[in-house]
Design an enzyme around this catalytic site. Structure first.
Site, mmCIF file in Angstrom:
data_model
loop_
_atom_site.group_PDB
_atom_site.id
_atom_site.type_symbol
_atom_site.label_atom_id
_atom_site.label_comp_id
_atom_site.label_asym_id
_atom_site.label_seq_id
_atom_site.Cartn_x
_atom_site.Cartn_y
_atom_site.Cartn_z
ATOM 1 C CB VAL A 64 -1.103 -0.062 1.039
ATOM 2 C CG1 VAL A 64 -2.038 -1.136 1.076
ATOM 3 C CG2 VAL A 64 -0.189 -0.203 2.531
ATOM 4 C CG ASP B 164 4.959 -4.378 2.468
ATOM 5 O OD1 ASP B 164 5.737 -5.160 2.993
ATOM 6 O OD2 ASP B 164 5.054 -3.267 2.361
ATOM 7 C CE1 TYR C 67 5.826 2.617 2.016
ATOM 8 C CE2 TYR C 67 4.581 0.831 2.342
ATOM 9 C CZ TYR C 67 5.604 1.333 2.204
ATOM 10 O OH TYR C 67 6.627 0.329 1.277
ATOM 11 C CB SER D 270 13.375 -2.659 3.421
ATOM 12 O OG SER D 270 13.050 -2.366 2.108
ATOM 13 C CG ASN D 271 15.189 -0.192 0.087
ATOM 14 O OD1 ASN D 271 15.228 -0.486 -0.788
ATOM 15 N ND2 ASN D 271 14.119 0.451 0.850
ATOM 16 C CE LYS E 272 0.091 1.939 -5.299
ATOM 17 N NZ LYS E 272 1.189 3.393 -5.704
ATOM 18 C CB ILE F 280 -6.384 -6.751 -6.508
ATOM 19 C CG1 ILE F 280 -6.009 -5.293 -6.250
ATOM 20 C CG2 ILE F 280 -6.167 -7.447 -5.246
ATOM 21 C CD1 ILE F 280 -6.748 -4.415 -5.112
ATOM 22 C CD GLU G 181 -4.439 -8.852 -15.216
ATOM 23 O OE1 GLU G 181 -3.330 -8.018 -15.174
ATOM 24 O OE2 GLU G 181 -5.331 -8.414 -15.786
#
Length: 280
Positions: free
Chosen positions: A32, A57, A62, A145-146, A236, A243, A245
């Site tokens: 999101v 997630d 965010y 992360s990263n 996302k 979503i 698919e």
């Protein structure tokens, strides 16, 4: 050091990845990032849960943790059936305090995975607080992360509990193979964000050709490229049909030739770097 076979780390239904600490992470997740707090986020998360997604997630940065929590409550799905990830913003000071705030925003008792969002201020300074959040049962698992391999090593060197995930930008055009291998050597699961390359790869001829032959969408081809390697991914969308698919990726396989053609789209030089242009 020998790298484990990723297929041996998958659950029996091949829809989940077993992390180094025994936690099971679904291979498919909805992210999101840049989804505004409020009805748009609630609708997207509820749609994903209704369509069978079991990993959501979010992140402190965010600003939409409360909407994720609202959607989970409204879905009627039991908390222990949904894997929730959030991330510590290293612009803040205390991972333990921020974990407590995140679970208040989400209105849950715990999250399943808590990540250091990026190595801001240095790779390892936040890790004792991450371990404290795990010890307090605010989270079941902790990761990053990263982070590139050198930054992972800095964390591991001082860790009582090692990170089990490194969530990074990863897709056929950003096939960070050296980073993937480095994570495996450290028993860290690489998790992919932007697996569609923010949409830039959907119109590539190679992707379109494979999709046409298999009767699939280009997005499904790109997502399948990840899960066929046992790589958990975060995709996302705020549109229910998209979503849906994106979730239909477990009932077909890419051939070895298909995988090799997609591998050849790499423009990263199979790098070990998590980020070519760091923003911190």
């Amino acid at each position: 050091m020998a790298r484990p076979d990723s297929s041996a780390l998958l659950t029996a239904d091949r829809r989940g990845r077993i992390l180094a600490d025994g936690t099971v992470m679904p291979l498919l997740g909805l992210g999101v990032w840049q989804v505004p707090d409020g009805p748009t986020c609630v609708h997207a998360v509820r749609s994903a849960l209704e369509l069978g997604y079991r990993h959501i997630d979010t992140a402190q940065a965010y600003g939409n943790e409360s909407s994720v929590g609202q959607a989970l409550r409204e879905s009627g799905i039991a908390r222990d059936e949904v894997f929730i990830t959030t991330k510590f913003d290293p612009g803040r000071r205390d991972p333990l305090r921020e974990a407590s705030y995140s679970i208040e925003q989400l209105e849950v008792d715990y999250v399943d995975l808590y990540l250091v969002h990026w190595p801001g201020g240095g790779a390892a300074w936040a890790w004792p607080g991450m371990e404290a959040a795990r010890a307090r049962n605010y989270t079941r698992a902790i990761g990053v992360s990263n982070f590139d391999p050198d930054e992972l090593d800095q964390v591991i060197a001082r860790a009582a509990v090692a990170p089990v995930v490194d969530q990074v930008h990863f897709n056929p055009s950003a096939y960070r193979k050296a980073l993937l291998d480095a994570c495996a050597e450290r028993s860290v699961t690489l998790e992919a964000y932007s697996p569609l390359g923010t949409g830039a790869q959907l119109d590539l001829q190679v992707v379109a050709t494979i999709a046409g032959r298999l009767g699939r969408s280009p997005a499904q081809i790109l997502l399948r490229w990840c899960v066929q390697r046992g790589i958990p991914l975060i995709t996302k969308s705020t549109h229910r049909d998209r979503i849906a698919e994106n979730g239909q990726i477990f009932d077909f396989e890419l051939s070895a030739i298909d995988m090799a053609q997609l591998d050849a789209l790499d423009r990263s030089g199979e790098t070990r770097e998590a980020m070519e242009h760091k923003w911190w």
